[in-house]
Design an enzyme around this catalytic site. Structure first.
Site, PDB file in Angstrom:
ATOM      1  N   GLY A   1       0.819  -1.219   0.000  1.00  0.00           N
ATOM      2  CA  GLY A   1       0.000   0.000   0.000  1.00  0.00           C
ATOM      3  C   GLY A   1       0.846   1.259   0.000  1.00  0.00           C
ATOM      4  O   GLY A   1       0.465   2.278   0.582  1.00  0.00           O
TER       5      GLY A   1
ATOM      6  N   ARG B   1       0.099   5.355  -1.984  1.00  0.00           N
ATOM      7  CA  ARG B   1      -0.676   6.521  -1.525  1.00  0.00           C
ATOM      8  C   ARG B   1      -0.669   6.579   0.003  1.00  0.00           C
ATOM      9  O   ARG B   1      -0.243   5.644   0.669  1.00  0.00           O
ATOM     10  CB  ARG B   1      -2.136   6.395  -1.996  1.00  0.00           C
ATOM     11  CG  ARG B   1      -2.292   6.343  -3.472  1.00  0.00           C
ATOM     12  CD  ARG B   1      -3.741   6.305  -3.899  1.00  0.00           C
ATOM     13  NE  ARG B   1      -4.306   4.965  -3.914  1.00  0.00           N
ATOM     14  CZ  ARG B   1      -5.405   4.601  -3.249  1.00  0.00           C
ATOM     15  NH1 ARG B   1      -6.045   5.464  -2.503  1.00  0.00           N
ATOM     16  NH2 ARG B   1      -5.860   3.364  -3.328  1.00  0.00           N
TER      17      ARG B   1
ATOM     18  N   ASN C   1       0.713  -2.766   5.245  1.00  0.00           N
ATOM     19  CA  ASN C   1      -0.062  -1.523   5.326  1.00  0.00           C
ATOM     20  C   ASN C   1      -1.257  -1.492   4.371  1.00  0.00           C
ATOM     21  O   ASN C   1      -2.204  -0.737   4.594  1.00  0.00           O
ATOM     22  CB  ASN C   1       0.891  -0.349   5.034  1.00  0.00           C
ATOM     23  CG  ASN C   1       0.152   0.947   4.791  1.00  0.00           C
ATOM     24  OD1 ASN C   1      -0.319   1.589   5.716  1.00  0.00           O
ATOM     25  ND2 ASN C   1       0.033   1.334   3.503  1.00  0.00           N
TER      26      ASN C   1
ATOM     27  N   TYR D   1     -14.334  -4.182   9.063  1.00  0.00           N
ATOM     28  CA  TYR D   1     -13.014  -3.546   9.204  1.00  0.00           C
ATOM     29  C   TYR D   1     -12.486  -3.708  10.640  1.00  0.00           C
ATOM     30  O   TYR D   1     -11.313  -4.021  10.845  1.00  0.00           O
ATOM     31  CB  TYR D   1     -13.168  -2.073   8.822  1.00  0.00           C
ATOM     32  CG  TYR D   1     -11.903  -1.269   8.785  1.00  0.00           C
ATOM     33  CD1 TYR D   1     -11.052  -1.312   7.682  1.00  0.00           C
ATOM     34  CD2 TYR D   1     -11.562  -0.423   9.845  1.00  0.00           C
ATOM     35  CE1 TYR D   1      -9.904  -0.544   7.646  1.00  0.00           C
ATOM     36  CE2 TYR D   1     -10.418   0.349   9.814  1.00  0.00           C
ATOM     37  CZ  TYR D   1      -9.591   0.285   8.713  1.00  0.00           C
ATOM     38  OH  TYR D   1      -8.438   1.057   8.678  1.00  0.00           O
ATOM     39  N   SER D   2     -13.349  -3.507  11.629  1.00  0.00           N
ATOM     40  CA  SER D   2     -12.920  -3.641  13.031  1.00  0.00           C
ATOM     41  C   SER D   2     -12.485  -5.078  13.315  1.00  0.00           C
ATOM     42  O   SER D   2     -11.508  -5.315  14.037  1.00  0.00           O
ATOM     43  CB  SER D   2     -14.055  -3.248  13.981  1.00  0.00           C
ATOM     44  OG  SER D   2     -14.474  -1.926  13.738  1.00  0.00           O
ATOM     45  N   THR D   3     -13.205  -6.043  12.750  1.00  0.00           N
ATOM     46  CA  THR D   3     -12.847  -7.458  12.911  1.00  0.00           C
ATOM     47  C   THR D   3     -11.466  -7.722  12.322  1.00  0.00           C
ATOM     48  O   THR D   3     -10.598  -8.354  12.944  1.00  0.00           O
ATOM     49  CB  THR D   3     -13.884  -8.347  12.203  1.00  0.00           C
ATOM     50  OG1 THR D   3     -15.164  -8.097  12.770  1.00  0.00           O
ATOM     51  CG2 THR D   3     -13.549  -9.823  12.325  1.00  0.00           C
TER      52      THR D   3
ATOM     53  N   LYS E   1      -9.039  -5.594  11.673  1.00  0.00           N
ATOM     54  CA  LYS E   1      -7.958  -4.874  12.356  1.00  0.00           C
ATOM     55  C   LYS E   1      -7.688  -5.435  13.746  1.00  0.00           C
ATOM     56  O   LYS E   1      -6.553  -5.380  14.231  1.00  0.00           O
ATOM     57  CB  LYS E   1      -8.280  -3.377  12.407  1.00  0.00           C
ATOM     58  CG  LYS E   1      -8.239  -2.689  11.036  1.00  0.00           C
ATOM     59  CD  LYS E   1      -6.904  -2.903  10.332  1.00  0.00           C
ATOM     60  CE  LYS E   1      -6.642  -1.876   9.251  1.00  0.00           C
ATOM     61  NZ  LYS E   1      -5.365  -2.138   8.536  1.00  0.00           N
TER      62      LYS E   1
ATOM     63  N   ILE F   1      -6.657   9.450   9.982  1.00  0.00           N
ATOM     64  CA  ILE F   1      -5.510  10.046   9.294  1.00  0.00           C
ATOM     65  C   ILE F   1      -5.987  10.572   7.937  1.00  0.00           C
ATOM     66  O   ILE F   1      -6.776   9.909   7.241  1.00  0.00           O
ATOM     67  CB  ILE F   1      -4.383   8.999   9.089  1.00  0.00           C
ATOM     68  CG1 ILE F   1      -4.044   8.284  10.408  1.00  0.00           C
ATOM     69  CG2 ILE F   1      -3.153   9.641   8.476  1.00  0.00           C
ATOM     70  CD1 ILE F   1      -3.500   9.140  11.521  1.00  0.00           C
TER      71      ILE F   1
HETATM   72  P1  NAP Z   1      -5.312   4.584   1.072  1.00  0.00           P
HETATM   73  O1  NAP Z   1      -4.818   5.976   0.951  1.00  0.00           O
HETATM   74  O2  NAP Z   1      -6.696   4.240   0.629  1.00  0.00           O
HETATM   75  O3  NAP Z   1      -4.266   3.594   0.364  1.00  0.00           O
HETATM   76  C1  NAP Z   1      -4.517   2.214   0.345  1.00  0.00           C
HETATM   77  C2  NAP Z   1      -3.310   1.511  -0.234  1.00  0.00           C
HETATM   78  O4  NAP Z   1      -3.518   0.085  -0.149  1.00  0.00           O
HETATM   79  C3  NAP Z   1      -3.066   1.824  -1.700  1.00  0.00           C
HETATM   80  O5  NAP Z   1      -1.663   1.876  -1.913  1.00  0.00           O
HETATM   81  C4  NAP Z   1      -3.638   0.612  -2.430  1.00  0.00           C
HETATM   82  O6  NAP Z   1      -3.036   0.365  -3.694  1.00  0.00           O
HETATM   83  C5  NAP Z   1      -3.285  -0.489  -1.440  1.00  0.00           C
HETATM   84  N1  NAP Z   1      -4.106  -1.694  -1.576  1.00  0.00           N
HETATM   85  C6  NAP Z   1      -5.438  -1.832  -1.363  1.00  0.00           C
HETATM   86  N2  NAP Z   1      -5.827  -3.089  -1.580  1.00  0.00           N
HETATM   87  C7  NAP Z   1      -4.722  -3.780  -1.951  1.00  0.00           C
HETATM   88  C8  NAP Z   1      -4.474  -5.133  -2.337  1.00  0.00           C
HETATM   89  N3  NAP Z   1      -5.451  -6.043  -2.389  1.00  0.00           N
HETATM   90  N4  NAP Z   1      -3.205  -5.485  -2.662  1.00  0.00           N
HETATM   91  C9  NAP Z   1      -2.196  -4.582  -2.617  1.00  0.00           C
HETATM   92  N5  NAP Z   1      -2.368  -3.287  -2.258  1.00  0.00           N
HETATM   93  C10 NAP Z   1      -3.620  -2.893  -1.947  1.00  0.00           C
HETATM   94  O7  NAP Z   1      -5.268   4.111   2.627  1.00  0.00           O
HETATM   95  P2  NAP Z   1      -4.482   4.701   3.902  1.00  0.00           P
HETATM   96  O8  NAP Z   1      -5.402   5.594   4.622  1.00  0.00           O
HETATM   97  O9  NAP Z   1      -3.129   5.152   3.520  1.00  0.00           O
HETATM   98  O10 NAP Z   1      -4.406   3.362   4.780  1.00  0.00           O
HETATM   99  C11 NAP Z   1      -3.213   2.599   4.929  1.00  0.00           C
HETATM  100  C12 NAP Z   1      -3.432   1.614   6.051  1.00  0.00           C
HETATM  101  O11 NAP Z   1      -3.743   2.306   7.257  1.00  0.00           O
HETATM  102  C13 NAP Z   1      -4.625   0.656   5.804  1.00  0.00           C
HETATM  103  O12 NAP Z   1      -4.322  -0.618   6.317  1.00  0.00           O
HETATM  104  C14 NAP Z   1      -5.737   1.284   6.626  1.00  0.00           C
HETATM  105  O13 NAP Z   1      -6.709   0.341   6.990  1.00  0.00           O
HETATM  106  C15 NAP Z   1      -4.946   1.816   7.803  1.00  0.00           C
HETATM  107  N6  NAP Z   1      -5.596   2.881   8.547  1.00  0.00           N
HETATM  108  C16 NAP Z   1      -5.945   4.053   7.942  1.00  0.00           C
HETATM  109  C17 NAP Z   1      -6.565   5.052   8.688  1.00  0.00           C
HETATM  110  C18 NAP Z   1      -6.958   6.377   8.093  1.00  0.00           C
HETATM  111  O14 NAP Z   1      -7.654   7.143   8.788  1.00  0.00           O
HETATM  112  N7  NAP Z   1      -6.547   6.722   6.888  1.00  0.00           N
HETATM  113  C19 NAP Z   1      -6.830   4.831  10.043  1.00  0.00           C
HETATM  114  C20 NAP Z   1      -6.466   3.623  10.627  1.00  0.00           C
HETATM  115  C21 NAP Z   1      -5.839   2.649   9.873  1.00  0.00           C
HETATM  116  P3  NAP Z   1      -3.558   1.146  -5.053  1.00  0.00           P
HETATM  117  O15 NAP Z   1      -3.102   2.575  -4.912  1.00  0.00           O
HETATM  118  O16 NAP Z   1      -2.884   0.462  -6.169  1.00  0.00           O
HETATM  119  O17 NAP Z   1      -5.051   1.017  -5.022  1.00  0.00           O
END
Ligand code: NAP
Length: 244
Positions: free
Chosen positions: A13, A16, A91, A156-158, A160, A189
């Site tokens: 991930g 982005r 991630n 999602y909660s499950t 995580k 975030i």
């Molecule tokens: P994001 O901006 O939506 O980016 C998601 C990333 O995951 C992208 O690089 C995407 O690739 C990749 N991805 C999704 N499905 C995939 C798959 N099947 N195989 C490989 N790559 C995959 O999300 P983010 O906010 O940065 O979140 C990053 C992590 O932090 C996640 O695990 C999320 O659950 C966790 N998180 C986020 C928040 C928040 O508030 N943002 C809070 C708590 C936890 P593509 O670009 O190619 O689609």
């Protein structure tokens, strides 16, 4: 004898959001960073250019964490090119929110498949390599939703919360091999993942009164990868502005 070698990191991930910030952080700490992503070539290239512009070293690695064969190929390629894999940051993530009573099976399956099967598919071949090396750092990105539960996000909660269990159990299995496994649990975030949510409503819930920056998560990951964190193992570190 000079025993210095450049560490190799794989971040899923990384095209982005939080993953991009983690990639920049680890490249800035001198590591060679593989930028995992699923499909967004343009965003991934942007991350790569950004790292190169800061004199960092990185390469793109497009693969889907829900596919075991693609994860095996990705790990094999890293080991073939670099000879080792020191850091894994799990991630990659997705969300598909709705109230549980309305949640259809695909929304449940996709979220669990990405986070939990994704963890299994990639971490297992990486752990086998780290055991051979007698060194490794694994960081799993969980969520405040996995710690406290979030209405509208039972899937999602499950997922995580499962990642937290996996972190604690795996840490106990492989600590003796000089491998640490920790989780970072962000709150809200400011990334694409919050698309469609009202930031003002979210801020009302956060004691700090603001969203977090991806870099604030990345700094914690950077610390967990550093030599200063060698005795931090099996922990879940919140980055949430006081939410929990
Ligand atoms: P994001 O901006 O939506 O980016 C998601 C990333 O995951 C992208 O690089 C995407 O690739 C990749 N991805 C999704 N499905 C995939 C798959 N099947 N195989 C490989 N790559 C995959 O999300 P983010 O906010 O940065 O979140 C990053 C992590 O932090 C996640 O695990 C999320 O659950 C966790 N998180 C986020 C928040 C928040 O508030 N943002 C809070 C708590 C936890 P593509 O670009 O190619 O689609």
């Amino acid at each position: 004898m000079n025993t210095w070698f450049q560490q190799t990191a794989l971040i899923t991930g990384a095209s982005r959001g939080i993953g991009r910030a983690i990639a920049r952080q680890l490249a800035g700490q001198g590591m060679f960073v593989y930028l995992g992503y699923r499909s967004d070539d343009g965003a991934a290239q942007h991350t790569l250019d950004d790292i190169h512009n800061r004199d960092g070293q990185a390469a793109l690695l497009r693969f889907d964490v829900t596919r075991q064969s693609r994860c095996d190929e990705a790990v094999a390629l890293v080991i073939q090119q670099r000879g080792r894999l020191d850091i894994l940051v799990n991630n990659a993530g997705v969300r598909d929110d709705r109230l549980f009573a309305m949640m259809k099976k695909p929304a449940w399956d996709t979220v669990l498949d990405t986070h939990l099967n994704g963890f299994y598919h990639l971490t297992r071949p990486v752990v086998r390599q780290m055991i051979k090396q007698r060194f490794g750092r694994i960081i799993n990105i969980s969520s405040a939703a996995g710690q406290a539960g979030n209405a509208g996000q039972v899937n999602y909660s499950t997922a995580k919360a499962g990642i937290i269990g996996a972190t604690r159990a795996l840490a106990k299995e492989i600590a003796s091999r000089n491998i640490t496994v920790n989780a970072v649990a962000p709150g809200f975030i400011d990334t694409d993942m919050l698309a469609g949510l009202d930031p003002e409503k979210i801020k009302e819930q956060i004691p700090a009164g603001r969203l977090g920056h991806p870099e604030e998560v990345a700094h914690v990951v950077g610390f967990l990868c550093s030599e200063h964190a060698a005795y931090v193992n099996g922990q879940v570190i919140g980055v949430n502005g006081g939410l929990l």
